[in-house]
Design a protein around this motif. Structure first.
Motif: not given
Length: 579
Positions: A334, A397, A402, A407
Motif C-alpha cells: 500500500q 487505496v 495489503d 494493489q
C-alpha cells in the motif's frame, strides 16, 4: 501389492541395498526403477570405493558401468548433469551414448533460451490509435509477467559522489586486468574491433566509460564507418541507417547491456550530467533523440521503473504521470502504491501548469491522429480529469490494506470499453459502499457506473450475511440519491434474500416500499397473502386483484377464510369506480 512393493523398496534403499531395490523395481513396477534410485546408484557407484574393485593410482575406480543407469534416467537434464560430472571416469565405446549426453545438454540450453524469448515476445505492440480519457491503460501488463529487473532494482538512488559508479558496482563484475593492460586492450579494440569494445568494457565493470562512448561530454559520437553499417543498422528501420548508431553499436545494444549488468543508474547519471553541462545545440538534439529512443526501449521491454526515470529526465510530465499509474498497478504494498499515485498527481499538475505557461492549450483532439504519444493526445480537460481520478484512487487505496489482495485489483484505471475494467470498478464500488459510502458514491458517478445495480448487490449481500444494522445504515445513506422506483428495486433485492434463503418475513423492509404493486409482490413472496390482497384492493389495482386471487390463494384458502367473497366485492367496487 503396490503398497507392499513400495514399502519393500523403501526398506531396501534405507538399508543401502540399492542393487536389490533395482531388481525389485524392474520386476514389479510398470515403469521400472525411479530416477531417484538410478541417481543414487550412479552416485554410489562413482563416489564410493569398494574393496576388491579395480582402482587407479589416484584411488578412483576405473571401468565403471554407471553410465548404463544414466541411460535409463527419464529426466534427460538430470542425465546430462550426471554425464558431465562422471564422463571422465567412464570407458565408453558406444557413440550413441555421447549423442544422448549431447542431446540432453542441448535441451538444457534450449530451455534457457526459450525462457528469454518468452519475455521478449511478451512485449506489447505499440498502439497509435486515439486515446480516450483513460483508455491508455488497457490492463495489458500483469505483474507476474514483468522482468526480474522490475521486481528488484539495484541502486535505487544515485550516489552523491559521481565517482561511485565510475569503476564497478559492489556486486558487479571486477576486471582481472590492471590499468595498463586494460588500456592496451582498449586501444587494440579501438583500432581493430570497435564493435566488441562495448561488451568488453561491461565485462570489466567500466560502465561509465562504456556509456561515454555513446554520450561524450561536449560532442556527438561519430557515425559508423561504411564497413560497419550493416552491423549497427537499426532493426526498426532496416532500409536506412540508424542516426544514433556508432561503431560500438546501437542505443538498444547499450540498453541491453545496462539492463543485464544493472547499470541503468549509471546511464541516467551520464545523460543527466550531459544535459546539465552542455550548451551546444547539436549535442542537445542528439541527447533528446537518444533519451526518446531509451524511453521507447524501456516501454517495449516493460522496464517501467527505468522508463519513469528517463521520462523525468526528458521532462515529459504527462508521460511520467501515466507511467506512475502503471507502476501503481505493479505495486506490492500500500505504501508503494500511494507513493506512485502521489508522483502521478504531481506530474499531471506540473504538465497542466506547463501547458498554461506556453499557451498551447488544446481543447479538441482530432480522432484518428497518428504518430502522437499519449501525452500529446491528452487535452487539458483530460489532464484535469486524470488528476481528479488519481486523488479518488488514493482514497480507494487507503480504504483497503495489503491483506485485501494485490494493489492492481483495487485499480479504477483501465480501458472504459473493457469488460474486465467495468467489472472491477463495480466490485470496488460495492465493497466501498459498506466501508465508506461517500467514497463509493463518488466512484459511481465519476465513472458512470450503474448505481441501482450496485446498491441492489450491496443490499443483497448484507441481507445474506444478516447484517441488519449495516443494512439499515446503508438504506439511510442511499435515501434521496435515487428515485422511488430504484429505491423499491434495491429494497426488493434484500427482501428476496430474507424470504427465499432465510425463510423470514422482513415486515419492516416491506413497509419501507413506496409502490403498492411492489408491496403486493413482496407480501406474496414472504407468504403474507391476505396482506397482499388488502394492499391490492386499497390501492385500486384491478390487475393485482385479478392476477393474485386465482393464482396464489388457490380458492380453498379463500373459501375457508371467507376471503373469496371479500376479494370479489373489492374487485366489483374497483371496477365500478373506474367506470
Amino acid at each position: 501389492m503396490a503398497l507392499e512393493t513400495d514399502w519393500g523398496l523403501n526398506l531396501l534403499i534405507d538399508e543401502g541395498n540399492l542393487l536389490d531395490a533395482l531388481a525389485l523395481s524392474d520386476r514389479f513396477l510398470r515403469n521400472g526403477a525411479s530416477d531417484r534410485l538410478l541417481q543414487m546408484l550412479i552416485i554410489s557407484g562413482e563416489d564410493d570405493t569398494f574393496p576388491g574393485q579395480p582402482q587407479s593410482s589416484s584411488g578412483l575406480r576405473i571401468w565403471s558401468n554407471s553410465w548404463q543407469y544414466c541411460l535409463r534416467l527419464k529426466d534427460k537434464q538430470l542425465a546430462a548433469r550426471l554425464a558431465l560430472k562422471y564422463l571422465h571416469r567412464w570407458e565408453l565405446k558406444q557413440l550413441w551414448m555421447f549423442s544422448l549426453c549431447v542431446h540432453a545438454i542441448c535441451l538444457m540450453v534450449i530451455n534457457l533460451k526459450l525462457r528469454y524469448e518468452h519475455l521478449a515476445k511478451s512485449a506489447p505492440a505499440v498502439l497509435d490509435d486515439p486515446l480516450s480519457a483513460d483508455s491508455y491503460l488497457n490492463v495489458l501488463y500483469m505483474p507476474s509477467t514483468f522482468p526480474r529487473s522490475e521486481r528488484s532494482r539495484r541502486f535505487q538512488e544515485a550516489a552523491k559522489d559521481n565517482s561511485t559508479h565510475s569503476s564497478d558496482f559492489e556486486d558487479g563484475p571486477r576486471s582481472n586486468l590492471d590499468s595498463i593492460r586494460y588500456l592496451e586492450c582498449v586501444n587494440y579494440l579501438q583500432e581493430y574491433a570497435r564493435q566488441h569494445l562495448l561488451g568488453f568494457m561491461f565485462r570489466h565493470g567500466r560502465f561509465k566509460e562504456a556509456c561515454l562512448l555513446f554520450f561524450p561530454v561536449n560532442s556527438v559520437p561519430n557515425p559508423p564507418q561504411p564497413s560497419s553499417l550493416g552491423a549497427v543498422a537499426s532493426s526498426s528501420s532496416p532500409q536506412r541507417p540508424d542516426p544514433l548508431a556508432t561503431d560500438y553499436g546501437t542505443v538498444d545494444d547499450l540498453c541491453d547491456l545496462c539492463i543485464g549488468y544493472g547499470a541503468m543508474p549509471v546511464l541516467e547519471e551520464v545523460i543527466s550530467s550531459r544535459i546539465a553541462t552542455t550548451q551546444d545545440q547539436l549535442v542537445n538534439q542528439h541527447t533528446t533523440a537518444a533519451v526518446a529512443r531509451i524511453c521507447l526501449y524501456c516501454e517495449t521491454h516493460k522496464h517501467f521503473n527505468y522508463l519513469y526515470k528517463f521520462q523525468v529526465i526528458k521532462k515529459d510530465h504527462v508521460a511520467a504521470g501515466l507511467c506512475c499509474i502503471q507502476l501503481f498497478m505493479n505495486s506490492a504494498s500500500q505504501d508503494e502504491a500511494l507513493k506512485h499515485l502521489e508522483h502521478a498527481k504531481m506530474h499531471f499538475d506540473e504538465g497542466l501548469s506547463a501547458r498554461y505557461k506556453v499557451g498551447d492549450s488544446t481543447k479538441l483532439v482530432t480522432k484518428g491522429v497518428r504518430g502522437k504519444t499519449a501525452s500529446e493526445k491528452l487535452t487539458e480537460e483530460g489532464l484535469v480529469k486524470f488528476s481528479a481520478r488519481v486523488a479518488i484512487q488514493m482514497d480507494v487505496v487507503r480504504s483497503f490494506n495489503d491483506a485485501d489482495g494485490s494493489q492492481w485489483k483495487h485499480s479504477l484505471f483501465g480501458n472504459p470499453n473493457d469488460h474486465e475494467t467495468f467489472r472491477r470498478r463495480c466490485e470496488i464500488a460495492e465493497t466501498l459502499a459498506e466501508k465508506n459510502f461517500d467514497l463509493a458514491f463518488q466512484v459511481i458517478y465519476e465513472f458512470n457506473l450503474p448505481a441501482v445495480d450496485i446498491y441492489a448487490g450491496v443490499a443483497a449481500s448484507l441481507a445474506e450475511r444478516k447484517k441488519g444494522g449495516q443494512l439499515t445504515e446503508f438504506f439511510r445513506n442511499i435515501k434521496g440519491t435515487i428515485d422511488d422506483d430504484d429505491w423499491d428495486q434495491v429494497l426488493g433485492a434484500a427482501i428476496n434474500v430474507y424470504a427465499n434463503k432465510h425463510k423470514e418475513r422482513p415486515d419492516r423492509l416491506i413497509d419501507m416500499l413506496t409502490s403498492s404493486h411492489r408491496k403486493v409482490l413482496a407480501c406474496v413472496v414472504c407468504g403474507r397473502l391476505k396482506s397482499a390482497f388488502q394492499i391490492a384492493s386499497r390501492s385500486g389495482s384491478v390487475a393485482d386483484v385479478q392476477h393474485y386471487m386465482p393464482m396464489h390463494f388457490q380458492f380453498w384458502i379463500c373459501a375457508n377464510s371467507g376471503w373469496l367473497n371479500i376479494c370479489s366485492l373489492s374487485l366489483e367496487e374497483v371496477t365500478v369506480d373506474l367506470r
